[in-house]
Design an enzyme around this catalytic site. Structure first.
Site, PDB file in Angstrom:
ATOM      1  N   GLY A  90       4.239   3.198  70.561  1.00  0.00           N
ATOM      2  CA  GLY A  90       5.067   2.194  69.881  1.00  0.00           C
ATOM      3  C   GLY A  90       6.519   2.331  70.283  1.00  0.00           C
ATOM      4  O   GLY A  90       7.215   1.332  70.523  1.00  0.00           O
ATOM      5  N   SER A 163       9.360  -1.183  60.799  1.00  0.00           N
ATOM      6  CA  SER A 163       9.534  -0.078  61.739  1.00  0.00           C
ATOM      7  C   SER A 163      11.003   0.113  62.079  1.00  0.00           C
ATOM      8  O   SER A 163      11.689  -0.848  62.451  1.00  0.00           O
ATOM      9  CB  SER A 163       8.745  -0.364  63.021  1.00  0.00           C
ATOM     10  OG  SER A 163       9.072   0.598  64.005  1.00  0.00           O
ATOM     11  N   SER A 164      11.464   1.345  61.991  1.00  0.00           N
ATOM     12  CA  SER A 164      12.837   1.668  62.394  1.00  0.00           C
ATOM     13  C   SER A 164      12.997   1.563  63.904  1.00  0.00           C
ATOM     14  O   SER A 164      14.110   1.509  64.420  1.00  0.00           O
ATOM     15  CB  SER A 164      13.198   3.083  61.945  1.00  0.00           C
ATOM     16  OG  SER A 164      12.509   4.035  62.738  1.00  0.00           O
ATOM     17  N   SER A 191      11.954   5.007  57.518  1.00  0.00           N
ATOM     18  CA  SER A 191      12.032   5.928  58.675  1.00  0.00           C
ATOM     19  C   SER A 191      13.471   6.101  59.173  1.00  0.00           C
ATOM     20  O   SER A 191      13.717   6.258  60.366  1.00  0.00           O
ATOM     21  CB  SER A 191      11.140   5.422  59.828  1.00  0.00           C
ATOM     22  OG  SER A 191       9.814   5.292  59.413  1.00  0.00           O
ATOM     23  N   ASP A 311       5.307  10.192  59.551  1.00  0.00           N
ATOM     24  CA  ASP A 311       4.386  10.963  60.392  1.00  0.00           C
ATOM     25  C   ASP A 311       3.848  12.208  59.689  1.00  0.00           C
ATOM     26  O   ASP A 311       2.892  12.830  60.168  1.00  0.00           O
ATOM     27  CB  ASP A 311       5.062  11.359  61.716  1.00  0.00           C
ATOM     28  CG  ASP A 311       5.337  10.146  62.597  1.00  0.00           C
ATOM     29  OD1 ASP A 311       4.972   9.022  62.183  1.00  0.00           O
ATOM     30  OD2 ASP A 311       5.913  10.311  63.685  1.00  0.00           O
ATOM     31  N   LYS A 338       0.753   2.220  62.241  1.00  0.00           N
ATOM     32  CA  LYS A 338       0.823   3.225  63.313  1.00  0.00           C
ATOM     33  C   LYS A 338      -0.350   3.041  64.290  1.00  0.00           C
ATOM     34  O   LYS A 338      -0.963   1.989  64.301  1.00  0.00           O
ATOM     35  CB  LYS A 338       0.824   4.630  62.703  1.00  0.00           C
ATOM     36  CG  LYS A 338       1.922   4.854  61.660  1.00  0.00           C
ATOM     37  CD  LYS A 338       3.281   4.772  62.276  1.00  0.00           C
ATOM     38  CE  LYS A 338       4.363   4.950  61.218  1.00  0.00           C
ATOM     39  NZ  LYS A 338       5.681   4.624  61.743  1.00  0.00           N
ATOM     40  N   ARG A 383      -2.519  12.095  65.216  1.00  0.00           N
ATOM     41  CA  ARG A 383      -2.166  12.740  63.931  1.00  0.00           C
ATOM     42  C   ARG A 383      -3.364  12.828  62.985  1.00  0.00           C
ATOM     43  O   ARG A 383      -3.450  13.742  62.177  1.00  0.00           O
ATOM     44  CB  ARG A 383      -0.988  12.023  63.267  1.00  0.00           C
ATOM     45  CG  ARG A 383       0.250  12.040  64.141  1.00  0.00           C
ATOM     46  CD  ARG A 383       1.547  11.882  63.421  1.00  0.00           C
ATOM     47  NE  ARG A 383       2.593  11.626  64.396  1.00  0.00           N
ATOM     48  CZ  ARG A 383       3.188  12.565  65.145  1.00  0.00           C
ATOM     49  NH1 ARG A 383       2.894  13.833  64.987  1.00  0.00           N
ATOM     50  NH2 ARG A 383       4.110  12.244  66.023  1.00  0.00           N
TER      51      ARG A 383
HETATM   52  O1  LIG Z   1      11.623   6.238  66.634  1.00  0.00           O
HETATM   53  C1  LIG Z   1      10.758   7.122  66.685  1.00  0.00           C
HETATM   54  O2  LIG Z   1      10.800   8.057  67.515  1.00  0.00           O
HETATM   55  C2  LIG Z   1       9.650   7.071  65.704  1.00  0.00           C
HETATM   56  C3  LIG Z   1       9.791   6.335  64.540  1.00  0.00           C
HETATM   57  C4  LIG Z   1       8.755   6.299  63.491  1.00  0.00           C
HETATM   58  O3  LIG Z   1       8.154   5.014  63.505  1.00  0.00           O
HETATM   59  P1  LIG Z   1       8.562   3.818  62.497  1.00  0.00           P
HETATM   60  O4  LIG Z   1      10.013   3.631  62.595  1.00  0.00           O
HETATM   61  O5  LIG Z   1       7.790   2.663  63.054  1.00  0.00           O
HETATM   62  O6  LIG Z   1       8.109   4.207  61.113  1.00  0.00           O
HETATM   63  C5  LIG Z   1       7.674   7.356  63.700  1.00  0.00           C
HETATM   64  O7  LIG Z   1       6.558   7.046  62.909  1.00  0.00           O
HETATM   65  C6  LIG Z   1       7.264   7.451  65.161  1.00  0.00           C
HETATM   66  O8  LIG Z   1       6.295   8.455  65.332  1.00  0.00           O
HETATM   67  C7  LIG Z   1       8.428   7.839  66.022  1.00  0.00           C
HETATM   68  C1  LIG Z   2       3.569   6.433  65.280  1.00  0.00           C
HETATM   69  C2  LIG Z   2       3.796   7.312  66.248  1.00  0.00           C
HETATM   70  O1  LIG Z   2       4.421   7.047  67.443  1.00  0.00           O
HETATM   71  P1  LIG Z   2       4.702   5.614  68.092  1.00  0.00           P
HETATM   72  O2  LIG Z   2       5.158   4.675  67.013  1.00  0.00           O
HETATM   73  O3  LIG Z   2       5.733   5.858  69.131  1.00  0.00           O
HETATM   74  O4  LIG Z   2       3.403   5.145  68.711  1.00  0.00           O
HETATM   75  C3  LIG Z   2       3.431   8.738  66.041  1.00  0.00           C
HETATM   76  O5  LIG Z   2       3.738   9.564  66.916  1.00  0.00           O
HETATM   77  O6  LIG Z   2       2.818   9.072  65.015  1.00  0.00           O
END
Ligand SMILES: O=C(O)C1=C[C@@H](OP(=O)(O)O)[C@@H](O)[C@H](O)C1
Ligand SMILES: C=C(OP(=O)(O)O)C(=O)O
Length: 430
Positions: A90, A163-164, A191, A311, A338, A383
């Site tokens: 993501g 999502s951040s 987040s 997470d 996620k 995870r």
């Molecule tokens: O910016 C990042 O590195 C992340 C932000 C988070 O996602 P969200 O902002 O979608 O909650 C987290 O869950 C993801 O594993 C990593």
């Molecule tokens: C949600 C996660 O990462 P990403 O959003 O980058 O797929 C994660 O590592 O749990």
């Protein structure tokens, strides 16, 4: 891949793997700079997707020993020669979608079947308002995504509830736009620590962002800035370490020391407070970056607000499954967006191990008890797999599938656990 897990206790020392979030940012920011070295990066499936995407925008990235040597695109991403495949990541998809908004042409971005179900609507909408043209090929705001560059900067609003990464992505791209951008967050920003990590790294790359926290959150991003990251060493990852620390706390006879865990902007360092609050025997020498956990104490139930640290939800859900009393994991709706809908995945798998669990829209209520061995599904989600492995070491006689997914964030997870004495074996293919 499948593994079988028996009752274990774990003992010894391990080095926490490098942070996935810091690695994504260091590579991306190095690629936008002229020349930089990233020391001790996490080389995992997700961060390698960021390496490939950065190369397609014009950066040259060479792996040398424990370093990535980056010759960047000096603020001018080119039009990629090929489709950007963000695979399962993501972070890669969102960051690279915003960077695509800076090119003089058209970029196509996609990912695996999981990534193609994840939302991007607010990011695409804001990029359009900033002057790019974006669309989702299926008209559902999911990848595949097509972006025609042209962001200029302007005043825009974005929801903070999904999502951040949308906000981090805009904070990374907008400093290269012609005009300044004011990004106002609607509602609460989920987040948030990940945005703080982005701003910290941007500062190290010479990029100025003004944060206005009065009356809601607003980011003011001056345009025409220059990226100048030179050198960065990736810190240890508290999310990955959470599986080591929580396992040691749950397993009688365990004593584990995890090194490379220094104070950091990572929200997931709260795993240490969570374990303390649950009654675990844990100490953190912040100067030395060393956390030590001894198992054997009975853990107590907890109320955990997952808003800032999504997470950790799988880790905390498993801790709650063995704790005395009823725990609540709240403010967790964003955990459904996620790699899988993680609230639903946990609510499906943990009851197979005898856990009493109630799933609601944005929460899990879990009453601790005795875990039973079972055949559980890892949902192709790193995870979910790592947290079920923790439960398996308590219950014994457990089998988990799709365990190759640990390569996303912690490729050495099983190797590290086995080096500590965990009874985990790969099941040969039939
Ligand atoms: O910016 C990042 O590195 C992340 C932000 C988070 O996602 P969200 O902002 O979608 O909650 C987290 O869950 C993801 O594993 C990593
Ligand atoms: C949600 C996660 O990462 P990403 O959003 O980058 O797929 C994660 O590592 O749990």
């Amino acid at each position: 891949m499948r593994v079988s897990i028996n009752k274990s206790s774990i003992k010894g020392e391990v080095f926490a793997p490098p942070s996935k979030s810091y690695t994504h940012r260091a590579i991306t920011l190095a690629a936008l700079s002229e020349e930089a070295v990233v020391h001790r990066p996490l080389l995992s499936a997700d961060t390698l997707a960021t390496v490939r995407a950065s190369r397609l925008f014009g950066a040259s990235i060479e792996e040398k020993g424990d370093k990535l040597l980056v010759r960047g695109m000096a603020g001018r991403p080119g039009v990629p020669d090929d489709v950007i495949d963000a695979a399962n990541s993501g972070t890669t998809l969102r960051f690279m979608t915003a960077i695509a908004g800076l090119t003089d042409g058209i970029t196509v971005l996609t990912g695996d079947s999981s990534l193609r179900t994840r939302p991007n609507g607010p990011l695409l909408e804001v990029l359009n308002r900033l002057g790019a043209k974006t669309c989702s090929t299926r008209g559902n705001e999911r990848a595949p995504i097509v972006v025609k560059g042209g962001i200029k900067g302007s005043e825009v609003e974005i929801s903070g509830s999904i999502s951040s990464q949308f906000i981090s992505a805009l904070l990374i791209a907008c400093p290269l736009a012609e005009n300044s951008t004011t990004l106002s967050i609607i509602g609460k920003l989920k987040s948030r620590p990940y945005v703080d990590v982005t701003i910290e790294m941007l500062g190290l790359a010479g990029i100025k962002i003004h944060t206005d926290d009065n009356n809601g959150i607003k980011f003011i991003i001056p345009g025409k800035q220059k990226y100048s990251l030179k050198e960065y060493t990736i810190p240890g990852d508290f999310s990955s370490a959470s599986y080591l620390l929580a396992s040691a706390a749950m397993l009688d006879g365990s004593e584990v020391t995890v090194k490379n865990l220094f104070p950091s902007k990572q929200g997931d360092k709260v795993i240490i407070d969570i374990l303390k609050q649950m009654g675990a025997d844990i100490t953190w020498d912040m100067e030395a970056g060393i956390v030590t956990v001894r198992g054997g104490r009975k853990l107590k139930a907890i109320t955990f607000d997952a808003g800032s640290t999504p997470d950790l939800v799988p880790t905390v859900a498993v801790l709650a499954s063995v704790a005395e009393g009823t725990s609540r994991i709240e403010n967790a709706e964003h955990v459904r967006y996620k790699e899988t809908d993680r609230l639903h995945a946990l609510a499906t798998e943990l009851p197979k191990m005898g856990v009493s669990l109630k799933e609601e829209k944005d929460s899990l209520t879990i009453t601790g008890g005795t875990l039973e061995g079972a055949e559980v599904h890892g949902w192709d989600d790193h995870r979910i797999v790592m947290s079920l492995a923790m439960a398996g070491m308590v219950a014994g006689n457990t089998k988990i599938d799709t365990t190759e997914s640990v390569s996303i964030s912690y490729p050495d997870f099983f190797k590290d656990m086995c080096s500590l004495g965990a009874k985990i074996e790969e099941i040969p293919e039939e």
